[in-house]
Design an enzyme around this catalytic site. Structure first.
Site, PDB file in Angstrom:
ATOM      1  N   HIS A  32       0.831  -1.204   0.000  1.00  0.00           N
ATOM      2  CA  HIS A  32       0.000   0.000   0.000  1.00  0.00           C
ATOM      3  C   HIS A  32       0.865   1.254   0.000  1.00  0.00           C
ATOM      4  CE1 HIS A  32      -3.316  -2.677   0.555  1.00  0.00           C
ATOM      5  NE2 HIS A  32      -2.837  -3.126   1.702  1.00  0.00           N
ATOM      6  N   ARG A  65      -4.326   2.630   1.159  1.00  0.00           N
ATOM      7  CA  ARG A  65      -4.436   1.990   2.466  1.00  0.00           C
ATOM      8  C   ARG A  65      -5.883   1.549   2.671  1.00  0.00           C
ATOM      9  NH1 ARG A  65       0.166   0.414   5.009  1.00  0.00           N
ATOM     10  NH2 ARG A  65       1.795   1.610   3.980  1.00  0.00           N
ATOM     11  N   HIS A  84      -9.949  -7.165  -1.167  1.00  0.00           N
ATOM     12  CA  HIS A  84      -9.405  -6.635   0.090  1.00  0.00           C
ATOM     13  C   HIS A  84     -10.425  -5.672   0.674  1.00  0.00           C
ATOM     14  CE1 HIS A  84      -6.705  -5.148   3.085  1.00  0.00           C
ATOM     15  NE2 HIS A  84      -5.607  -5.612   2.514  1.00  0.00           N
ATOM     16  N   GLU A 137       2.251  -6.746   2.343  1.00  0.00           N
ATOM     17  CA  GLU A 137       1.554  -5.600   2.927  1.00  0.00           C
ATOM     18  C   GLU A 137       2.511  -4.777   3.807  1.00  0.00           C
ATOM     19  OE1 GLU A 137      -3.140  -5.200   3.860  1.00  0.00           O
ATOM     20  OE2 GLU A 137      -2.008  -6.368   5.319  1.00  0.00           O
TER      21      GLU A 137
END
Length: 337
Positions: free
Chosen positions: A8, A64, A172, A282
């Site tokens: 991210h 994010r 996600h 991540e």
């Protein structure tokens, strides 16, 4: 080459102040903050330094997740915020084109038709050069709304556009505001629902070229696979559209390695096949704390995967690089030496 397919954006703090301004103004704060080239360069350089520290060559970066606020009202808040995220990602990628690539956020708002996000999808891919999208299957963010599951035809306009553009979707979820689970819990819940709804539906029969990556190792599904294998074969429980063994259906999906535990990773590879898994960390994120047992951050996953003896050298090449190149086929980054 090590490609991290699930990461991210790292942005200056001033960028996230814009989120508060949007919420406070009901979406009528007109312009994103003026992030200087210097401030953005510092943030992007900090991210590249983290990559260098763990031997990652390239990261595919998206917004994010818990910051995306898909449930915010009015919808203008979501559209402005996601567009601003995608613009910051594009600027970050331009600073490090050989190290970063963009995965777009989608402004799918709670209660809105899926068509409402397609203009931004097209802009991100065709104008900004993004190579994939991050998809939140629960725009209500746990607040009780009833968005159809991913196996529903509600999502067909998006699937059609993704196939047309040849970009994958990383499943996600985003924030969670229901009081029963924090956002990390909600990720696993929604990813599990996503897998099951897709496995029961006609989605992959109607869109055989659709590329779906399920984050965090597929939620709970690979680790509860026996229940779903039995359900697929049990008489009287209804008929899934995919008339095959459940484990065969799972291989229509792709999975990342954001699990932070070697035994879980080994089981994922055993269950779905290393050839269906993409390296993802991540990092930096919730896993960027030191594991006292190893002295390394939980999200330093390259040595963890290298330590799984059941993987062949070909398996590791696939997980670390080759599978990502297959799935993110629009990415034209550096070739292996």
């Amino acid at each position: 080459m090590i490609i991290d397919a699930h990461a991210h954006v790292v942005a200056p703090e001033v960028f996230y102040a814009y989120r508060a301004q949007l919420l406070g103004s009901g979406g009528y704060h007109q312009d994103p903050p003026k992030i200087t080239d210097e401030a953005l360069a510092q943030a992007a350089a900090a991210n590249v330094a983290i990559m260098d520290g763990v031997g990652t060559d390239v990261q595919f970066i998206s917004p994010r997740p818990f910051q995306q606020m898909h449930s915010a009202k009015p919808a203008e808040i979501v559209h402005r915020w996601i567009r601003a995220n995608n613009d910051v990602i594009a600027r970050s990628v331009a600073l490090h084109p050989d190290r970063l690539a963009g995965v777009a956020g989608l402004p799918l708002c709670a209660g809105a038709p899926v068509q409402s996000c397609l203009d931004e999808l097209t802009r991100a891919v065709e104008d900004l050069g993004f190579i994939g999208v991050s998809l939140n299957p629960d725009p209500y963010e746990g607040t009780g709304g009833d968005t159809p599951t991913l196996g529903s035809e509600f999502w067909y306009p998006l699937w059609e556009k993704l196939v047309e553009l040849d970009v994958p979707a990383l499943i996600h979820s985003a924030g969670c505001y229901n009081g029963r689970e924090v956002y990390s819990d909600h990720f696993i819940t929604e990813e599990s629902i996503a897998v099951l709804s897709l496995m029961r539906s006609r989605t992959f029969l109607d869109f055989p070229d659709l590329k779906i990556i399920v984050g965090h190792g597929g939620g709970s599904i690979p680790y509860q696979i026996g229940r779903w294998q039995a359900a697929r074969l049990a008489p009287g429980l209804g008929k899934d559209a995919l008339e095959e063994r459940f484990e065969e259906s799972l291989r229509r999906l792709w999975f990342d390695t954001v699990l932070y535990n070697q035994a879980s990773l080994a089981y994922l590879f055993q269950t779905v096949g290393a050839d269906r898994c993409l390296f993802g960390t991540e990092k930096p994120g919730s896993g960027s704390v030191t594991d006292p047992a190893t002295g390394r951050p939980f999200d330093d996953l390259k040595p963890v995967i290298e330590g799984i003896g059941a993987l062949t050298d070909a398996d590791r090449r696939g997980v670390f690089e080759e599978n990502a190149r297959k799935v993110f086929s629009r990415w034209k980054g550096p070739q292996p030496a």
